[in-house]
Design an enzyme around this catalytic site. Structure first.
Site, short mmCIF file in Angstrom:
data_model
loop_
_atom_site.label_atom_id
_atom_site.label_comp_id
_atom_site.label_asym_id
_atom_site.label_seq_id
_atom_site.Cartn_x
_atom_site.Cartn_y
_atom_site.Cartn_z
N GLU A 48 51.86 16.05 -22.52
CA GLU A 48 52.05 16.68 -21.22
C GLU A 48 52.76 17.98 -21.09
O GLU A 48 53.86 17.97 -21.71
CB GLU A 48 52.96 15.55 -20.46
CG GLU A 48 53.49 16.09 -19.01
CD GLU A 48 54.35 15.06 -18.40
OE1 GLU A 48 55.20 15.37 -17.67
OE2 GLU A 48 54.40 13.63 -18.90
N ARG A 52 56.87 23.88 -15.49
CA ARG A 52 58.02 24.57 -15.13
C ARG A 52 58.28 25.69 -15.71
O ARG A 52 59.39 26.45 -15.41
CB ARG A 52 59.22 23.45 -15.88
CG ARG A 52 59.27 22.06 -15.46
CD ARG A 52 60.10 21.30 -16.03
NE ARG A 52 60.18 19.81 -15.65
CZ ARG A 52 60.87 18.64 -16.38
NH1 ARG A 52 61.71 19.13 -17.18
NH2 ARG A 52 60.39 17.56 -16.20
N LYS A 136 54.20 6.17 -13.65
CA LYS A 136 55.31 6.78 -14.47
C LYS A 136 56.55 6.18 -13.83
O LYS A 136 56.93 5.97 -12.58
CB LYS A 136 55.31 8.34 -14.31
CG LYS A 136 56.56 8.80 -14.95
CD LYS A 136 56.47 10.39 -14.81
CE LYS A 136 57.65 11.04 -15.54
NZ LYS A 136 57.35 12.57 -15.30
#
Length: 218
Positions: A48, A52, A136
């Site tokens: 993943e 950001r 998640k």
């Protein structure tokens, strides 16, 4: 099978690849490919890359094109446009810290498996009503950790969670021992200092140790 059910099946396949999904913040595009290769070599193919940094999507594109065996996804998805950007970059899945009506609507219209985040039973139930069974659990340690996830397994047995947030080599096994946790997400397998130094052998070793955690699960 509905479109959401099929996409969730594909998410489940990603989560079953290894007990740990590395969660990466890539600042330098030059690190993307060797970092991903080290992780895959160590037995962690599901990766993943979080949205950001300015180079995140380019990093996904590079990994998707150049790293054999990698199943690269995009994390920190917060806007509907992020789905389209992730798919265009070659991502095979998307991950969000939570969910929203706009994200749920957008996810119905794109062929990209999505792992939405849930922190409470109410959030998990709301997502289940929309057809989501792979979630998640975030931020895991600060919202009750493995104990909370075990409790959710009783009334919500059809849900599976990738627990992320505050998880490392010292406590990952607590989550992986639970029937409703196929994997955990974490950044400890790619420490910033090792990435900056280009110490890919160290990262491969950490990945190999993390991959072996699956043997401790129930």
């Amino acid at each position: 099978m509905t479109a959401i059910a099929e996409l969730q099946k594909r998410v489940g396949a990603v989560l079953a690849l290894a007990p740990v999904v590395p969660v990466l913040v890539i600042d330098d595009l030059a690190h993307a490919v060797p970092l991903a290769r080290a992780l895959v070599a160590g037995g962690l193919p599901a990766i993943e890359v979080t949205l950001r940094t300015p180079v995140a999507l380019e990093a996904v594109r590079a990994i998707a094109a150049e790293v054999e065996g990698a199943a690269v996804g995009v994390g920190s998805v917060r806007r509907p446009q992020d789905f389209a950007d992730a798919l265009k970059a070659g991502a095979t899945f998307a991950v969000s810290p939570g969910s929203s009506p706009n994200l749920i609507a957008a996810a119905r219209d794109i062929d990209l498996p999505w792992l939405p985040g849930a922190a409470t039973a109410s959030e998990a139930m709301a997502l289940l009503e929309q057809g989501y069974t792979q979630l998640k659990f975030f931020p895991a340690e600060s919202i009750g950790g493995a104990v909370a996830l075990k409790s959710l397994g009783g009334p919500l047995p059809e849900l599976r969670f990738c627990a992320t947030g505050g998880i490392g080599a010292n406590n990952a096994h607590e989550y992986l021992a639970l029937a409703n946790v196929p994997c955990v997400g974490g950044s400890w397998v790619a420490p910033a200092a090792a990435v900056k130094a280009g110490d890919w052998s160290k990262i491969e070793t950490l990945a190999r140790e993390a991959a072996a955690l699956g043997s401790r699960g129930a």
